[in-house]
Design a protein around this motif. Structure first.
Motif, short mmCIF file in Angstrom:
data_model
loop_
_atom_site.label_atom_id
_atom_site.label_comp_id
_atom_site.label_asym_id
_atom_site.label_seq_id
_atom_site.Cartn_x
_atom_site.Cartn_y
_atom_site.Cartn_z
N LYS A 8 2.20 9.54 -5.74
CA LYS A 8 2.72 10.86 -5.40
C LYS A 8 3.85 11.25 -6.35
O LYS A 8 3.92 12.40 -6.81
N VAL A 16 0.83 -1.21 0.00
CA VAL A 16 0.00 0.00 0.00
C VAL A 16 0.86 1.26 0.00
O VAL A 16 0.65 2.18 -0.80
N GLU A 17 1.84 1.32 0.87
CA GLU A 17 2.65 2.53 0.97
C GLU A 17 3.49 2.75 -0.29
O GLU A 17 3.69 3.89 -0.72
N GLN A 18 3.97 1.68 -0.90
CA GLN A 18 4.70 1.83 -2.14
C GLN A 18 3.79 2.35 -3.24
O GLN A 18 4.17 3.21 -4.05
N GLY A 48 -6.59 1.44 -0.24
CA GLY A 48 -5.65 0.46 0.25
C GLY A 48 -6.27 -0.64 1.07
O GLY A 48 -5.55 -1.40 1.73
N ALA A 98 -2.94 10.04 -0.98
CA ALA A 98 -3.76 9.64 0.16
C ALA A 98 -5.08 9.03 -0.28
O ALA A 98 -5.69 8.25 0.46
N ARG A 135 1.14 4.23 -2.88
CA ARG A 135 0.88 5.64 -2.63
C ARG A 135 2.09 6.49 -2.99
O ARG A 135 1.96 7.60 -3.54
N ALA A 136 3.27 5.99 -2.69
CA ALA A 136 4.48 6.72 -3.05
C ALA A 136 4.61 6.84 -4.57
O ALA A 136 5.04 7.89 -5.08
#
Length: 284
Positions: free
Chosen positions: A224, A216-218, A244, A240, A220-221
């Protein structure tokens, strides 16, 4: 509402070999369409190449650009490219078009950012001339084979000119990524322009939304990073908004279904092919 899935062609440094794998897996899972994002100045794979690869890897699923920055192309060349992709796919292609706005996405001299809207309006006529088999280049030959069709066009953007093009020559409108509260007014503007132009029925409405389930964080990165040209605040807001979790996905789908959307394209934010089966288990 139909549920499609976006190919990861504009994930930074995407592994190109995953694109046909993703396409085949999405068709097997039962998604309605495969989508692509178009941009030049980013380390991804061209949307025309991606659509052609997806056409070759599948046989029934729809193909859709959401959206292609069409004015950066010479109109005659793009029209022939798209006709070829549509033909080899068995007429499964719908082209979503936008005018773009980043100067670095317009690298060819004479096809810059300043007059892109007026150029697109002229190009739309050229596309249809090519697709209907008019002679090209001052000679007797058309550019495309007999049996080529006029490819359905959707338009994306926020301007009155976009809504006018939708009503004048399109089959519908593509909303940007974002919540219903942000995208909804543009959809209604497109519907109003359609009715004001005297078009019968309703425009086809497609929206897109980003998701990440495995990393999930990858994801979102990556979103961005892709939107950093809009500034830190806007890029962070879009990151954001990446769905996710199963709950976030279902909420987004229900919100746009209530708005009368015809198709929701869930756009992958990594090139992990297993994302196809992860999201299919939740939404199909």
């Amino acid at each position: 509402m139909k549920i499609g899935i976006g190919l990861p062609n504009q994930v930074r440094d995407v592994r190109p070999e995953t694109i046909p794998q993703w396409a085949a897996k999405a068709e097997e899972a039962g998604f309605s369409s495969l989508g692509t994002i178009g941009r030049f100045a980013y380390p991804g794979v061209s949307d025309t190449v991606t659509l052609a690869a997806a056409a070759g890897a599948t046989s029934t699923i729809g193909l859709l650009s959401h959206v292609m920055v069409a004015p950066m192309w010479p109109a005659e060349l793009l029209a022939k490219e798209l006709a070829g992709i549509d033909g080899v796919s068995g007429h499964r292609l719908t082209i979503g078009i936008g005018v773009g706005r980043r100067p670095d996405d317009f690298p060819v001299e004479g096809y810059g950012v300043s007059d892109r809207g007026a150029r697109l309006d002229r190009d739309l006529t050229t596309y249809r001339q090519i697709w209907t088999g008019e002679p090209v280049g001052g000679g007797p030959n058309p550019a495309v084979p007999t049996g080529t069709r006029e490819i359905p066009l959707l338009f994306g953007g926020f301007s009155s000119a976009t809504f006018a093009r939708t009503a004048r020559t399109g089959v519908g409108y593509i909303g940007s990524s974002g919540p219903v509260s942000v995208v909804g007014p543009s959809i209604e503007a497109a519907r109003t322009a359609w009715k004001d132009a005297g078009r019968a029925g309703d425009p086809r409405i497609v929206v897109i939304g980003y998701f990440a389930l495995g990393a999930v964080e990858q994801g979102r990165a990556n979103v961005k990073d892709y939107y950093n040209f809009q500034g830190e605040e806007a890029a962070g807001r879009l990151a954001a908004g990446v769905s996710g979790s199963p709950e976030a996905l279902r909420d987004a789908i229900h919100g746009f279904a209530d708005l009368g959307t015809d198709e929701f394209i869930l756009v992958g934010t990594t090139d992990d092919v297993d994302e196809v089966s992860r999201v299919a288990e939740i939404v199909l």
